[in-house]
Scaffold this motif. Structure first.
Motif, mmCIF file in Angstrom:
data_model
loop_
_atom_site.group_PDB
_atom_site.id
_atom_site.type_symbol
_atom_site.label_atom_id
_atom_site.label_comp_id
_atom_site.label_asym_id
_atom_site.label_seq_id
_atom_site.Cartn_x
_atom_site.Cartn_y
_atom_site.Cartn_z
ATOM 1 N N GLU A 40 -22.704 -49.658 -13.711
ATOM 2 C CA GLU A 40 -21.926 -49.141 -14.835
ATOM 3 C C GLU A 40 -20.607 -48.520 -14.383
ATOM 4 O OE1 GLU A 40 -22.710 -49.588 -18.032
ATOM 5 O OE2 GLU A 40 -24.439 -50.734 -17.303
ATOM 6 N N TRP B 113 -16.920 -55.025 -16.378
ATOM 7 C CA TRP B 113 -15.735 -54.156 -16.474
ATOM 8 C C TRP B 113 -14.856 -54.277 -15.240
ATOM 9 C CZ3 TRP B 113 -15.285 -50.456 -12.682
ATOM 10 C CH2 TRP B 113 -16.457 -50.091 -11.997
ATOM 11 N N ARG C 73 -25.761 -49.626 -26.866
ATOM 12 C CA ARG C 73 -24.534 -49.731 -26.079
ATOM 13 C C ARG C 73 -23.852 -48.375 -26.020
ATOM 14 N NH1 ARG C 73 -22.338 -54.793 -29.765
ATOM 15 N NH2 ARG C 73 -23.903 -56.342 -29.135
ATOM 16 N N GLU D 43 -19.838 -55.224 -27.336
ATOM 17 C CA GLU D 43 -20.463 -55.367 -26.024
ATOM 18 C C GLU D 43 -19.602 -54.659 -24.977
ATOM 19 O OE1 GLU D 43 -21.513 -59.357 -24.964
ATOM 20 O OE2 GLU D 43 -22.142 -59.854 -27.007
ATOM 21 N N PRO D 44 -20.223 -53.941 -24.039
ATOM 22 C CA PRO D 44 -19.451 -53.178 -23.047
ATOM 23 C C PRO D 44 -18.466 -54.025 -22.251
ATOM 24 C CG PRO D 44 -21.754 -52.513 -23.011
ATOM 25 C CD PRO D 44 -21.674 -53.710 -23.914
#
Length: 273
Positions: free
Chosen positions: A107, A138, A171, A239-240
């Motif tokens: 994350e 990310w 989320r 969505e991340p």
């Protein structure tokens, strides 16, 4: 012969060094101390709190100046070739020398202060190379490290549907400071397919049908109009990986070529779309 990363025993010794540093630096009467260290490339953030015997809740304090360096050493030591290393660590010390540590290698860090500069993301993959499948969305979005053959990615408004038909979303929320910019990005991206009608708001069925039956694309992602709608009306996060992609683009839409728009339509209308 290549140098092998330190094994568990060496990592344990590094944790013990952190323990000794804290134990000698903490004030008399301390009961528990927690250190959070976050890092991407050379950009780091170290937070520390202490709970005294006489206190019910901990207090945020200035961390020891050597702590960040020790955690960076530990981070380097725990790198696994092709897999990477952690981005966030939580180290908890209980009087006098009992400790535990937890790590997150997937994350994006929840930065308290300044976010990393763009160069830090590139530096992360240069210092700790990862195989494509081990690069979080990310980080891939920030560095362009996503696999080239992945094609357009389709975002869904919800993670799943409950037996009663209610949407299920698990989320991380979009930070308040980013929310309007993300909504604009989602709603202003080119529409490649659209119906003339609107769908029912599943979070407010009594509302007049107002969910746009559209599909948008920015040339990398495709998403239904419902994604932007639910974020704007209900704060429901996309969505991340999509949010990370939008943030990495500086919330600015790119030019989307006609070929990219046609490809998006092909993906949407294909049997697996």
């Amino acid at each position: 012969m290549s140098e092998q990363p330190p094994g568990p025993a060496a990592q344990q010794r590094m944790l013990e060094r952190i323990t000794l540093l804290l134990a000698h630096a903490l004030p008399a009467g301390w009961e528990e101390s927690t250190v959070v260290h976050r890092a991407v490339g050379g950009h780091t953030e170290t937070l520390m709190q202490v709970r005294m015997v006489s206190q019910r809740f901990p207090t945020l304090v200035e961390p020891h100046p050597e702590l960040a360096g020790l955690f960076q050493e530990l981070r380097s030591a725990m790198y696994r070739p092709g897999v990477g290393t952690w981005f966030s660590a939580i180290f908890r010390l209980t009087f006098p020398f009992s400790f535990d540590a937890n790590y997150d290698n997937r994350e994006e860090p929840d930065w308290r202060d300044a976010r990393p500069p763009a160069a830090a993301y590139e530096e992360e993959l240069r210092l700790f190379p990862r195989e494509p499948g081990n690069v979080p969305g990310w980080l891939a979005a920030a560095t362009g490290a996503a696999e080239a053959d992945d094609g357009l990615r389709m975002a869904k408004p919800f993670d799943s549907m409950a037996p009663d038909g209610a949407p299920v979303v698990q989320r991380a929320p979009v930070p308040d400071g980013d929310r309007d910019a993300v909504v604009r990005y989602l709603q202003q991206a080119p529409i490649v397919l659209a119906a003339r009608s609107f769908d029912t708001d599943l979070l407010d069925p009594q509302r007049a049908s107002s969910v746009p039956l559209t599909y948008h694309t920015d040339g990398t992602w495709i998403w239904p109009g419902a994604v932007g709608y639910y974020l704007k009306k209900h704060g429901l996060p996309p969505e991340p990986d999509l949010v990370a992609h939008i943030r990495a683009a500086g919330f600015q839409l790119p030019e989307v070529s006609e070929d990219a728009r046609k490809e998006a339509v092909n993906v949407i209308t294909s049997p697996s779309g």
